[in-house]
Every structure is written in C-alpha cells, then in structure tokens.
Design a protein around this motif. Sequence first.
Motif, PDB file in Angstrom:
ATOM      1  N   MET A 151      33.055  47.606  45.969  1.00 59.79           N
ATOM      2  CA  MET A 151      33.361  47.166  44.612  1.00 59.79           C
ATOM      3  C   MET A 151      34.503  46.162  44.653  1.00 59.79           C
ATOM      4  O   MET A 151      35.401  46.241  45.496  1.00 59.79           O
ATOM      5  CB  MET A 151      33.782  48.367  43.750  1.00 59.79           C
ATOM      6  CG  MET A 151      32.772  49.516  43.746  1.00 59.79           C
ATOM      7  SD  MET A 151      31.259  49.083  42.875  1.00 59.79           S
ATOM      8  CE  MET A 151      31.869  49.070  41.191  1.00 59.79           C
ATOM      9  N   LEU A 152      34.454  45.188  43.744  1.00 65.50           N
ATOM     10  CA  LEU A 152      35.541  44.217  43.674  1.00 65.50           C
ATOM     11  C   LEU A 152      36.845  44.929  43.341  1.00 65.50           C
ATOM     12  O   LEU A 152      36.887  45.834  42.509  1.00 65.50           O
ATOM     13  CB  LEU A 152      35.248  43.163  42.607  1.00 65.50           C
ATOM     14  CG  LEU A 152      34.142  42.155  42.941  1.00 65.50           C
ATOM     15  CD1 LEU A 152      33.885  41.252  41.739  1.00 65.50           C
ATOM     16  CD2 LEU A 152      34.517  41.320  44.155  1.00 65.50           C
ATOM     17  N   ALA A 153      37.912  44.527  44.020  1.00 57.55           N
ATOM     18  CA  ALA A 153      39.216  45.154  43.786  1.00 57.55           C
ATOM     19  C   ALA A 153      39.737  44.759  42.414  1.00 57.55           C
ATOM     20  O   ALA A 153      39.573  43.616  41.965  1.00 57.55           O
ATOM     21  CB  ALA A 153      40.211  44.722  44.865  1.00 57.55           C
ATOM     22  N   THR A 154      40.343  45.718  41.725  1.00 57.41           N
ATOM     23  CA  THR A 154      40.958  45.441  40.426  1.00 57.41           C
ATOM     24  C   THR A 154      42.276  44.716  40.649  1.00 57.41           C
ATOM     25  O   THR A 154      43.133  45.183  41.396  1.00 57.41           O
ATOM     26  CB  THR A 154      41.216  46.751  39.665  1.00 57.41           C
ATOM     27  OG1 THR A 154      39.969  47.443  39.521  1.00 57.41           O
ATOM     28  CG2 THR A 154      41.808  46.478  38.301  1.00 57.41           C
ATOM     29  N   ALA A 155      42.405  43.576  40.022  1.00 59.32           N
ATOM     30  CA  ALA A 155      43.633  42.796  40.183  1.00 59.32           C
ATOM     31  C   ALA A 155      44.781  43.493  39.466  1.00 59.32           C
ATOM     32  O   ALA A 155      44.720  43.758  38.270  1.00 59.32           O
ATOM     33  CB  ALA A 155      43.445  41.387  39.618  1.00 59.32           C
ATOM     34  N   THR A 156      45.812  43.843  40.216  1.00 53.40           N
ATOM     35  CA  THR A 156      46.991  44.481  39.640  1.00 53.40           C
ATOM     36  C   THR A 156      48.223  43.660  39.983  1.00 53.40           C
ATOM     37  O   THR A 156      48.371  43.175  41.107  1.00 53.40           O
ATOM     38  CB  THR A 156      47.163  45.904  40.178  1.00 53.40           C
ATOM     39  OG1 THR A 156      47.266  45.857  41.607  1.00 53.40           O
ATOM     40  CG2 THR A 156      45.997  46.790  39.781  1.00 53.40           C
TER      41      THR A 156
END
Length: 390
Positions: A151-156
């Motif tokens: 899954m694409l990483a959530t930008a934090t």
Amino acid sequence: MHLMTSRRVAVWTVWLGLGFLPCSLAPSAQAQPQQSATPAAGVPGASPTDESVDQQSPNSPTLDPRSPGRIASTVVDQTGAVVVGAWVKLTSENQTPDQQVLTGDDGQFSLANIAPGPFHLAISAAGFAPQSISGTLRAGEAYTAPPIALMLATATTELRVVPTPTEVAQDQIKEQEKQRVLGLIPNFYVSYVYNAVPLTSRQKFQLAWKTSVDPVSFALNGVVAGVQQSQNNFSAYGQGAQGYAKRYGAAYADFVSGTFIGSAILPSLLKQDPRYFYKGTGSKSSRILYALANSVICKGDNGRWQPNYSSVGGNIAASAISTLYYPATDHNGAAFAFESAAFGVGAVAATNLLQEFLIRKLIPGVANHQSAKPPSVKGKLSLMPGREAD
C-alpha cells in the motif's frame, strides 16, 4: 568292449540322477526344472514362506525432515504493477542469519536453502507502507506465496509550531489587559513576567489605545475634573456644567497625550519598553531602590537598561501641549512644562512603589510571581501629568 559300454551306462545313470545329463543326450531334462517352478502366491499348495516373500515390495523414498526448501513470490502495488527493488527479509526461528533479497525487474524474488518450520517475510519499498506475511515451510517444499501487495505510504509531516516573538508578546498583552485593581481600575502597564517579550510598535499603540478608551479611564478623569472644580482649580474655566466640561476635557487630553506620547510614540521611535516590570523578590530596600530607579530608567527593546527618555520626554511634550488649552493665567509657558515633567517623574516613582508593595495584592487572579531575574530584565511604568496610575 562290453566293459567300456557298462561304464558309460553307469556314468549316464549318475548324470541322469543328478540332472546333469547333456541336453544332446537327454533333450527333455532341461525343460523339466522350468515346469517345476515355485507356485504363484495364492495358488493351493504354496508354502507360507513363498507367500511372504512375494508380498514384500521396495519402500518409497522418505525425505529428511531437515531438508531445506525455498520460498518465492511477486511484490506488486495496489494497481497490480510489479514493484522493482523492494527489500524482502526472511526471518525464521530455525535458521540464522536472516536472509534478504531485492525483487527483480519482474517484481519477483526467490529465497532458497530455507530450513523447514515457521517463517516471517517483511517487505519494504520506498514510498510504500511496510508489509509482512508469515507461514510454515515443510521439508523440501517449494512454497510460492500469493502476490504481495504494498500500500502507498501515508504522507506524514511532523510540524512543530513555535510562536513568533510577536505572538508571544500578544499573548502577554492579553494577560496584562486582564489586570485590574480591585477588579476595576486598569493596570495594563505592569508586567508580572520578568522576561516578557519586547512589544512591537503596533502593540505599543494597541496598549495605549486600550488604556485610553477604557470606560474606567473616562470615569477616573471625570473624578479628577470634579475635584478640580470643587477646589476651583483653573478658575478661568468657571463653574457649573460648562466649567466642569472644560476641566474634564483638559484632564482627559492630558491623559491621552501623555499615554500616546510617553507610552507609544517615543517608545516606538527610541525602541524602549513603556512597562514596569514587577520585581517582587529581594530585600525591602532593594525593591524600594528598584521602584524609584524605574522612574528615570527603563529596559530597551534590546534588553538593556537605559535612561527613560520616553517617559521624561513624554511628560515634557504632554505638558507643553497642555498650555494650548489651559488658561494662560494658570501656567507660565516653558517653566510650566518642565515643572509638570518633574511632577510626572515623582508621580511615576510613587506609583512604582505602590506597584511593588501594594497594588499586586489588590489584583484578583494574578498568577504567582516567578522568581525575578537581575534588573536587566525589568522595565518601567510611565505616568503622565493628569494620568491616573495604571
């Protein structure tokens, strides 16, 4: 002749008994053994030994329970496209060290010589959230796992909000604007924070405006005008409502001009802080000297102590302006301005003493004072002629 023939007959007889007669002489002797072959299993008359021998067959090959296996799979993204260069790390309780491999151009990976037993695969790739799968590998097994989708990483983004000095000063002003003696009289020009942030020019004008238009300020100037009329000060103004209005206007003009010139205009130009910084600690004599000194010195916006040109100059300027609306019979020009300035310095000193020893006790809700620093972090309170102490 007869004797030779007898011997030959005897030899043949022995050979026939032993079954070794040459086939050329006894053609039926060789076929006889084949006809007397061991009966097949299950045929009546067969011996138990013959049956057991016939039932035995070679065993199938058995794998060593320690035989290594292999694991393979494909790493893809959410759309099903292969992920090239993903890290795949294998951990197994039966095998050390851990194995690591990168996926190829086709997104596939293969790990060989893996000890049988439970295993764990950890998959990671730039821009994707980590993924993992677990399973159990049997001896000699070639295990092909289903495609592993990342899954694409959530930008934090970690954002630390640090308020600017202007914002800090604004918060401190809001606290100062809550300070009222007996919950009523404004006390805006006193800071109980020893290291308060310097005010910007805009904030200095903001504080001056807030003080000037406060309803209590209007009321206090009305009291001053009433006292002046009762004592017939500035007699040229006369008595009655008209005389009171003139006295009220003069008192309020003194208050506003002194506040803006001495606490906003000159402090902005000279970069000085118009506030009095409460000391609150030390011996009584040191606090008295501190309060008196703050009538003629102040803290600059650079944090250094310097002569309080803003307060003294503001008193002189306000007194000079007041000659325009006070009756000429009640002042003598320049002398009146300097006399008023000297009176203003004395009033500031007296007010500072009250601030240091009394007024703070009369302000509800003031937080406990922190230990004061050396005088390099203190300021002052300006008081103009005709202006009530803050």
